[in-house]
Design a protein around this motif. Structure first.
Motif, PDB file in Angstrom:
ATOM      1  N   LEU A 107      80.567  87.400  48.924  1.00  0.00           N
ATOM      2  CA  LEU A 107      80.026  86.403  48.163  1.00  0.00           C
ATOM      3  C   LEU A 107      78.996  86.200  49.075  1.00  0.00           C
ATOM      4  N   ARG A 108      78.484  85.352  50.281  1.00  0.00           N
ATOM      5  CA  ARG A 108      77.808  86.054  51.152  1.00  0.00           C
ATOM      6  C   ARG A 108      76.456  87.649  51.123  1.00  0.00           C
ATOM      7  N   THR A 149      85.212  75.798  44.569  1.00  0.00           N
ATOM      8  CA  THR A 149      83.655  76.488  43.416  1.00  0.00           C
ATOM      9  C   THR A 149      82.574  76.437  44.384  1.00  0.00           C
ATOM     10  N   THR A 172      85.161  75.667  52.453  1.00  0.00           N
ATOM     11  CA  THR A 172      85.877  76.460  52.520  1.00  0.00           C
ATOM     12  C   THR A 172      86.873  76.347  52.899  1.00  0.00           C
ATOM     13  N   GLN A 178      80.934  78.484  47.575  1.00  0.00           N
ATOM     14  CA  GLN A 178      81.078  79.470  47.045  1.00  0.00           C
ATOM     15  C   GLN A 178      79.763  79.806  46.155  1.00  0.00           C
ATOM     16  N   THR A 204      87.049  85.811  49.831  1.00  0.00           N
ATOM     17  CA  THR A 204      86.007  85.732  48.800  1.00  0.00           C
ATOM     18  C   THR A 204      84.544  84.925  49.138  1.00  0.00           C
ATOM     19  N   THR A 205      84.663  84.153  50.083  1.00  0.00           N
ATOM     20  CA  THR A 205      83.289  83.252  51.078  1.00  0.00           C
ATOM     21  C   THR A 205      82.254  84.606  51.212  1.00  0.00           C
ATOM     22  N   THR A 229      77.093  78.987  48.835  1.00  0.00           N
ATOM     23  CA  THR A 229      77.301  80.328  50.570  1.00  0.00           C
ATOM     24  C   THR A 229      76.693  81.967  49.120  1.00  0.00           C
TER      25      THR A 229
END
Length: 528
Positions: free
Chosen positions: A403-404, A269, A384, A272, A399-400, A275
């Motif tokens: 989010l980036r 978490t 991650t 993220q 996911t990463t 990121t």
């Protein structure tokens, strides 16, 4: 008994190159079109729609990223990666053949659909082929490619447009993508994976709606529509409703697009969060520093890009160093803490930049910010990959990446609103109604600025400097948040095995205590 993956020889450099080529394609194509757009619009027409040539690509890339990641987890990461390259190349060729702006926008959307799987597919395969303890160098190369592509994309786009034709901005993807297809298709061997589970279509639909609304909000807010207009308010409400419903669906889905179990790991978490914030700071700074270079210092587009090289070199150097240090058994927790502090200091140092600041000084100051951001992004990627279970490697990568992308889009939008507000305020204070009219114009170029009267020119340059200061204050706030979040990271040993066996699906991790399992491998690694 099958021999375990950790005993197999590591993939060759050629295999890693094939995976990195996909990342080059995805990142470069997000920036390479910008310098070609004036020529494209001049030939195809449709000036009022030209921004959608970029927006359509970013929208579909962001929406499809987690879907590609989950598809790879369920049905095979190699096949998913090859499929995304194929879709991307088909879209690229069609973009080069486009005959009007409508066709180009539609084909850019198709191209973005494939691009969403390039970055996440490469990360997931690296996570499958190499354990985090050995993947540091490969992942540090990813950190080098990101800023290089972001800053080099406009330079390459301008060169291809000037020397060949704007259509080569898209055709250049074909030989690079073909090389990636051949290398990955022929040299990577993974067990075939078949799953009876179905893709979470409800979650995918809600995530698509949420990201589309959020991206449109960031694109239109403060430019096309006022931030408090009914259109922007409606988009904000739609975004909140869609994402809230998405969370509820993911909690119940058998195979969610973004597994909630990933976020039960505190380190995951926090990675993220780093990121998202670092992506917002990096893209925000890289988008508005060239404005200062061109309008205040009188640099050309190409030269303003070159003057950001210290920013890129700072990021590259930090990420290469961290990748090598962690790859040799070094700890990683201290890097994001130092990175948050250095990036904050670098942002604040750029507040000293004004109308009379020497160009070389401004360029050199960006190095500090870049080094700090590099110390944030590389550990976030390692954490991650280390925190996710092998079966969730694709979802974690998606996911990463998502989010980036969202962090960068929102960073540009929000910091852009600050920039515009400071610029407009300065012009209005100095020039009155004429300044207000000038601030609302969208046709003022650096070349046209030189033809304006001296007082107007000076006021505009002061406004741009003030706008940059507002952006840097916002960037410093984002970096300060990363500094605070980094203190909460726990130093968990990096896995020394991938947890997969050649004879089983990549998702099947060895249980703790089994022969051949690593003491730091297994489902509980990294869990708090």
């Amino acid at each position: 008994m099958n021999q375990r993956t950790e005993d197999a020889p590591p993939p060759s450099r050629l295999v890693i190159l094939g995976l990195l080529l996909g990342i080059i394609l995805a990142t470069l194509d997000g920036t390479i079109v910008g310098t070609a757009l004036p020529t494209i619009v001049g030939e195809l027409g449709g000036l009022e729609h030209f921004s959608w040539v970029v927006t359509a690509y970013l929208l579909t890339a962001a929406v499809s990223t987690p879907i590609w990641g989950k598809a790879g987890d369920l049905y095979g990461r190699k096949g998913s990666y090859l499929a995304s390259i194929t879709v991307f190349l088909i879209g690229s060729v069609l973009c080069g053949l486009a005959q009007d702006i409508g066709q180009l926008i539609a084909f850019r959307a198709l191209q973005g659909l494939g691009a969403g799987g390039l970055f996440v597919g490469a990360l997931a395969l690296i996570g499958t082929l190499l354990p985090p303890a050995q993947a540091g160098r490969s992942q540090s190369m990813i950190g080098v490619l990101l800023p290089a592509a972001m800053i080099g994309g406009p330079l390459l786009g301008g060169f291809l447009t000037d020397q060949l034709d704007w259509r080569w901005v898209f055709y250049v993807n074909v030989p690079v993508g073909a090389a990636a297809l051949l290398i990955v298709g022929l040299l990577i061997r993974l067990p075939s994976t078949r799953s009876t589970a179905r893709v979470d279509y409800a979650g995918a639909a809600l995530l698509t709606v949420g990201i589309l609304a959020l991206t449109l909000l960031g694109t239109w807010g403060g430019t096309t529509y006022d931030w408090f207009s009914p259109q922007i308010t409606g988009l904000a409400l739609l975004t909140a409703a869609a994402l809230a419903a998405f969370v509820r669906v993911e909690l119940r889905a058998p195979e969610p697009i973004v597994p909630p179990r990933l976020f039960r790991d505190r380190n995951f978490t926090l990675a993220q969060v780093l990121t998202f914030l670092a992506g917002a700071a990096m893209l925000g700074a890289a988008s508005y520093l060239p404005q200062y270079m061109q309008f205040v210092r009188g640099m050309s587009s190409t030269r303003s890009g070159l003057l950001l090289l210290p920013l890129m070199l700072g990021m590259m150097g930090a990420q290469l160093y961290i990748g090598r240090a962690v790859g040799h058994g070094g700890a990683y927790r201290a890097y994001p803490i130092v990175g948050g502090a250095v990036a904050t200091a670098g942002s604040l140092a750029l507040l000293t930049v004004g109308v009379g600041t020497a160009t070389a000084v401004t360029s050199a100051l960006t190095f500090v910010l870049g080094a700090g951001l590099g110390c944030l992004m590389q550990p976030a990627l390692l954490i991650t990959m280390n925190s996710a279970e092998p079966r969730d490697m694709g979802a974690a990568s998606g996911t990463t990446t998502l989010l980036r992308t969202i962090g960068g889009s929102l960073g540009v939008a929000v910091l852009g609103s600050v920039y515009t507000g400071r610029l407009a305020g300065t012009l209005t204070d100095r020039l009155g109604p004429e300044g207000e009219r000038l601030a609302g114009g969208h046709q003022l170029t650096p070349a046209a600025l030189g033809d304006l009267p001296g007082p107007v020119r000076d006021a505009f340059r002061a406004g741009v400097s003030g706008g940059l200061h507002g952006v840097m204050v916002g960037t410093a706030a984002l970096c300060a948040l990363t500094f605070a979040a980094a203190w909460l990271i726990r130093e968990v040993p990096l896995r020394s095995s991938t947890g997969a066996t050649p004879g089983t699906a990549p998702e099947a991790a060895p249980e703790a205590g089994q022969p051949g399992s690593s003491p730091v491998a297994g489902p509980t690694t990294g869990r708090s």
